[in-house]
Design an enzyme around this catalytic site. Structure first.
Site, PDB file in Angstrom:
ATOM      1  N   ASP A 164     149.949  35.277  31.649  1.00 54.78           N
ATOM      2  CA  ASP A 164     151.310  35.468  32.132  1.00 54.78           C
ATOM      3  C   ASP A 164     151.638  34.625  33.355  1.00 54.78           C
ATOM      4  O   ASP A 164     152.816  34.391  33.645  1.00 54.78           O
ATOM      5  CB  ASP A 164     151.541  36.944  32.484  1.00 54.78           C
TER       6      ASP A 164
ATOM      7  N   TYR B   5     154.080  53.445  17.770  1.00 58.38           N
ATOM      8  CA  TYR B   5     152.777  53.419  17.117  1.00 58.38           C
ATOM      9  C   TYR B   5     151.860  54.398  17.833  1.00 58.38           C
ATOM     10  O   TYR B   5     152.213  54.946  18.888  1.00 58.38           O
ATOM     11  CB  TYR B   5     152.169  52.012  17.083  1.00 58.38           C
TER      12      TYR B   5
ATOM     13  N   ARG C  34     146.514  50.142  27.242  1.00 59.27           N
ATOM     14  CA  ARG C  34     146.129  49.093  28.182  1.00 59.27           C
ATOM     15  C   ARG C  34     144.961  49.529  29.063  1.00 59.27           C
ATOM     16  O   ARG C  34     144.060  48.740  29.352  1.00 59.27           O
ATOM     17  CB  ARG C  34     147.322  48.710  29.064  1.00 59.27           C
TER      18      ARG C  34
ATOM     19  N   GLU D 257     140.192  40.799  42.791  1.00 60.02           N
ATOM     20  CA  GLU D 257     141.322  41.648  42.432  1.00 60.02           C
ATOM     21  C   GLU D 257     141.899  42.275  43.704  1.00 60.02           C
ATOM     22  O   GLU D 257     141.159  42.785  44.539  1.00 60.02           O
ATOM     23  CB  GLU D 257     140.870  42.731  41.456  1.00 60.02           C
ATOM     24  N   GLN D 258     143.223  42.219  43.847  1.00 64.48           N
ATOM     25  CA  GLN D 258     143.837  42.703  45.078  1.00 64.48           C
ATOM     26  C   GLN D 258     143.766  44.214  45.237  1.00 64.48           C
ATOM     27  O   GLN D 258     143.718  44.739  46.346  1.00 64.48           O
ATOM     28  CB  GLN D 258     145.295  42.251  45.153  1.00 64.48           C
TER      29      GLN D 258
END
Length: 394
Positions: free
Chosen positions: A291, A213, A104, A30-31
């Site tokens: 993605d 929501y 998230r 992970e960067q």
């Protein structure tokens, strides 16, 4: 085999868990110097939850989730309900798993905790990917600063601006959809009498729509607003004057929508770009996921879900076939038709939510109202092909 995953987001961490579950050794590069997530909430539909159940991580994921009882559509200004249909019961009884709302950051934390519990040395933080090099039966990833990692497979799970995809297929030119999106959250205690419904609620209006929501067991309200606009404008998480612009975009809308914007500390804004399906997903021992290969417009709430499904499918294909290029080809053949269909469905849904003239609104929403009253199963049937899918049994 040893699999290197480039990217520590939702897709990358889920891929790492799936690969570990299937008996592979995994490294996540992970960067950033910390695994975290900006943004707001997301919806995880039953097709995604089936994978998380199979991975044994759903208990962690459910800790701070919110489970809506119903799904509904309302007029943006008046708040009048177009239709409402059962969601929680349908999710379990019809589609086979829960339907949840989750922040998230909470989902990232749950996936990271589970991975570290199973493979404590799997994470490599502060590793900015530069390029890959296929070397026969191995692949070598080069990172800024000169470090290299050798593996049997490299998974590009590095998002919509994927550096792995850029090397594999060259620079792309995504198409601006003519829409920009806002995201925000606000504590429900700051909303007074204007707390949005405890549902999965779509608010529709001419050339714009909103989704509200609840998150974190109902303590946090989430807002997503999409507005048609000729120019993409600035892409920034903290653009100056963002709140005033968002309020102007939804002027005279229902207080349940406006109150979240007014109470939000930060308004996240970004233009929505669309990409057609890629010509290929792999190059030698490098492969794309989520993605990086099929970015989703948010109009079916399937972006995270498709990456989660990809993760299981990739691990299963690599386990079933020791010939890596053949396994990666099988993975693409298994996933590409479904992700392309979901991309197209999300693209089409934008038109449903943004009906502009009275005649098209009448022709679209009145049948929805009638179906919601008389035949909620008909409305559910429109998403059966998405929610009923179980990638773990494919």
């Amino acid at each position: 085999m040893h699999v290197l995953v480039v990217g520590g987001g939702i897709g990358g961490l889920t891929a790492a868990l799936a690969l570990e579950r299937h008996g592979h050794t995994v490294t996540v590069a992970e960067q950033s110097g910390v695994i975290s997530e900006v943004g707001a909430g997301l919806q995880l539909s039953p097709n995604a939850m089936k994978v998380l159940n199979a991975l044994g991580v759903s208990a962690r994921v459910m800790r701070d989730a919110f489970r809506p009882q119903t799904a509904e559509m309302r007029w943006g200004r008046s708040g009048m309900r177009v239709f409402t249909i059962p969601l929680r019961k349908a999710a379990v009884n019809r589609w086979g798993a829960e339907y949840i709302h989750i922040h998230r950051a909470d989902l990232i934390d749950a996936l990271k905790e589970e991975l570290l519990a199973r493979a404590p040395d799997a994470l490599r933080l502060g590793h900015r990917f530069e390029r890959y090099e296929n070397r026969g039966d191995k692949i070598v990833a080069h990172f800024v600063g000169g470090e290299t990692i050798e593996a049997d497979v490299l998974v590009g799970a590095d998002g919509v601006h994927s550096a792995v995809r850029a090397q594999m297929l060259g620079p792309d030119a995504p198409r601006f959809t003519g829409c920009v999106a806002w995201r925000a959250t606000a504590p429900v205690t700051a909303l007074g009498d204007n707390v949005p419904p405890s549902t999965a609620c779509v608010w529709v209006g001419p050339r714009r729509h909103a989704v509200t929501y609840l998150l974190r067991r109902g303590s946090l309200a989430n807002f997503v607003g999409v507005v048609e606009q000729r120019e993409p404008g600035e892409e920034s998480w903290t653009a100056t004057g963002a709140k005033e612009q968002a309020l102007a975009d939804f002027r005279r809308w229902h207080p349940s929508v406006l109150s979240i914007i007014e109470a939000a500390e930060t308004m996240n804004r970004w233009p929505l770009f669309d990409r057609m399906p890629l010509s290929r997903w792999s190059d030698g021992r490098a492969v794309l996921l989520g993605d990086a290969c099929h970015p989703m417009l948010p109009f079916l709430a399937q972006g995270a879900a498709m990456g989660i499904e990809d993760a299981w499918a990739l691990a299963a294909c690599l386990t079933a076939n020791a010939d890596v290029p053949a396994a990666l080809a099988a993975y693409e053949a298994r996933r590409k038709p479904r992700t392309s269909r979901v991309q197209a469905g999300a693209r089409a849904n934008a038109k449903v939510f943004h009906r502009g003239d009275p005649f098209s609104r009448f022709g679209t929403y009145v049948p929805m109202w009638a179906a919601g009253k008389a035949a909620p199963g008909f409305v559910h049937g429109r998403t059966d092909w998405i929610y009923s899918h179980d990638e773990t049994s494919t």
